[in-house]
Design a protein around this motif. Structure first.
Motif, PDB file in Angstrom:
ATOM      1  N   SER A 180     -33.802 -17.080   9.860  1.00 31.48           N
ATOM      2  CA  SER A 180     -33.552 -17.659   8.365  1.00 31.48           C
ATOM      3  C   SER A 180     -34.033 -18.876   8.273  1.00 31.48           C
ATOM      4  O   SER A 180     -34.689 -19.488   7.494  1.00 31.48           O
ATOM      5  CB  SER A 180     -32.257 -17.559   8.023  1.00 31.48           C
ATOM      6  OG  SER A 180     -31.447 -16.299   8.002  1.00 31.48           O
ATOM      7  N   GLY A 181     -33.910 -19.787   9.531  1.00 29.33           N
ATOM      8  CA  GLY A 181     -34.361 -20.936   9.532  1.00 29.33           C
ATOM      9  C   GLY A 181     -35.956 -21.100   9.602  1.00 29.33           C
ATOM     10  O   GLY A 181     -36.598 -22.046   9.004  1.00 29.33           O
ATOM     11  N   MET A 217     -37.233 -20.895   5.985  1.00 28.29           N
ATOM     12  CA  MET A 217     -36.773 -21.866   5.046  1.00 28.29           C
ATOM     13  C   MET A 217     -37.938 -23.004   5.483  1.00 28.29           C
ATOM     14  O   MET A 217     -38.288 -23.778   4.789  1.00 28.29           O
ATOM     15  CB  MET A 217     -35.477 -22.594   5.554  1.00 28.29           C
ATOM     16  CG  MET A 217     -34.378 -21.748   4.998  1.00 28.29           C
ATOM     17  SD  MET A 217     -32.596 -22.491   5.607  1.00 28.29           S
ATOM     18  CE  MET A 217     -32.776 -24.143   4.868  1.00 28.29           C
ATOM     19  N   HIS A 274     -23.859 -15.857   4.651  1.00 24.93           N
ATOM     20  CA  HIS A 274     -25.290 -16.609   3.977  1.00 24.93           C
ATOM     21  C   HIS A 274     -25.139 -17.955   4.457  1.00 24.93           C
ATOM     22  O   HIS A 274     -26.426 -18.394   4.985  1.00 24.93           O
ATOM     23  CB  HIS A 274     -25.305 -16.351   2.467  1.00 24.93           C
ATOM     24  CG  HIS A 274     -26.661 -17.000   2.057  1.00 24.93           C
ATOM     25  ND1 HIS A 274     -26.830 -18.310   1.405  1.00 24.93           N
ATOM     26  CD2 HIS A 274     -27.744 -16.328   1.625  1.00 24.93           C
ATOM     27  CE1 HIS A 274     -28.163 -18.537   1.036  1.00 24.93           C
ATOM     28  NE2 HIS A 274     -28.572 -17.467   1.018  1.00 24.93           N
ATOM     29  N   HIS A 275     -24.142 -18.605   4.151  1.00 24.11           N
ATOM     30  CA  HIS A 275     -24.171 -19.928   4.326  1.00 24.11           C
ATOM     31  C   HIS A 275     -24.549 -20.252   6.004  1.00 24.11           C
ATOM     32  O   HIS A 275     -25.208 -21.269   6.703  1.00 24.11           O
ATOM     33  CB  HIS A 275     -22.857 -20.554   4.310  1.00 24.11           C
ATOM     34  CG  HIS A 275     -22.417 -21.968   4.746  1.00 24.11           C
ATOM     35  ND1 HIS A 275     -23.053 -23.109   4.450  1.00 24.11           N
ATOM     36  CD2 HIS A 275     -21.504 -22.280   5.690  1.00 24.11           C
ATOM     37  CE1 HIS A 275     -22.570 -24.323   5.033  1.00 24.11           C
ATOM     38  NE2 HIS A 275     -21.648 -23.879   6.033  1.00 24.11           N
ATOM     39  N   MET A 293     -27.929 -20.056   7.067  1.00 25.88           N
ATOM     40  CA  MET A 293     -28.933 -20.831   6.688  1.00 25.88           C
ATOM     41  C   MET A 293     -28.580 -22.374   7.175  1.00 25.88           C
ATOM     42  O   MET A 293     -29.417 -23.257   7.471  1.00 25.88           O
ATOM     43  CB  MET A 293     -28.374 -21.242   5.200  1.00 25.88           C
ATOM     44  CG  MET A 293     -29.234 -20.260   4.140  1.00 25.88           C
ATOM     45  SD  MET A 293     -30.781 -19.661   4.289  1.00 25.88           S
ATOM     46  CE  MET A 293     -30.651 -18.107   5.135  1.00 25.88           C
ATOM     47  N   THR A 294     -27.407 -22.463   7.883  1.00 27.79           N
ATOM     48  CA  THR A 294     -26.984 -23.668   8.695  1.00 27.79           C
ATOM     49  C   THR A 294     -26.908 -23.586  10.264  1.00 27.79           C
ATOM     50  O   THR A 294     -26.759 -24.657  10.832  1.00 27.79           O
ATOM     51  CB  THR A 294     -25.717 -24.275   7.957  1.00 27.79           C
ATOM     52  OG1 THR A 294     -24.704 -23.175   8.248  1.00 27.79           O
ATOM     53  CG2 THR A 294     -25.995 -24.807   6.451  1.00 27.79           C
TER      54      THR A 294
END
Length: 210
Positions: free
Chosen positions: A105-106, A109, A167-168, A171-172
């Motif tokens: 995911s990173g 992004m 999801h959070h 992403m983090t």
């Protein structure tokens, strides 16, 4: 090494699995088409034979993994009445983080081109977080009808909380940060069992033993 001109079985999955290993081991910045094909042990140009470029490859990889998790979530309703509700849900949400999920995911992004392709595919109906949320909602409704989920639980809200948190965390979370899966397990237990239910007690016991 596979010589040029010789078909490579399951080439997409072979390249996807190789990319996951590269990203998980060396971080998103290490992902290049050469790194992927070297890790996969195949011809250097193979990735560009099957994908328009690295952005398309990354987008297809992320979409493939989303689809896998969505399919696993879609099978949840068939598990209603079996095992435990928390364990069934936990298996699905943890699938989001398997095979270097946060790192992938990173990676997406940091590649705007890949992010645009992913967004467009999801808007076009490709299975993703919305499909997972819908499946979790349906499963909780089925378990509620069987009396295995309390009537005070709102299935749609619980599903939104579970999938939104997943999801959070995707992403983090980055390589080197704490494993997000235990937090997801505790969230599922708190939402479904409550702090005084069996899963909540197991979660507290697990934390006290670490």
């Amino acid at each position: 090494m596979s010589p040029r001109g010789v078909a490579t079985p399951d080439v997409r999955e072979r390249l996807f699995a190789a990319a996951e290993r590269v990203v998980e081991r060396d971080g998103p910045g290490a992902l290049t088409s050469r790194a992927v094909t070297t890790e996969a042990g195949c011809a250097k140009g193979l990735l560009h034979t099957h994908f328009a470029g690295l952005d398309e490859f990354v987008a297809e990889l992320c979409l493939d993994r989303f689809a896998r998790t969505a399919a696993k979530a879609g099978a949840l309703t068939g598990l209603a009445g079996q095992g435990t509700v928390v364990r069934n849900l936990d298996a699905v949400v943890r699938a989001l983080f398997d095979s270097g999920g946060p790192a992938l995911s990173g990676l997406a992004m940091t590649r705007p081109g890949a992010a645009v392709l992913i967004r467009g595919a999801l808007e076009g109906g490709a299975p993703g977080f919305a499909a997972i949320q819908e499946a979790v909602t349906g499963y909780l409704e089925a378990e509620q009808r069987l009396g295995r989920v309390a009537g005070s639980v709102d299935p749609g809200t619980a599903a939104l909380a579970i999938v939104g948190t997943g999801h959070h965390l995707l992403m983090t979370s980055w390589p080197g940060t704490p494993d997000p899966r235990p937090a997801m397990t505790r969230l599922v237990a708190a939402l479904i069992d409550g702090p005084d239910g069996p899963a909540g007690q197991r979660s507290r016991a697990s934390r006290s033993s670490t």
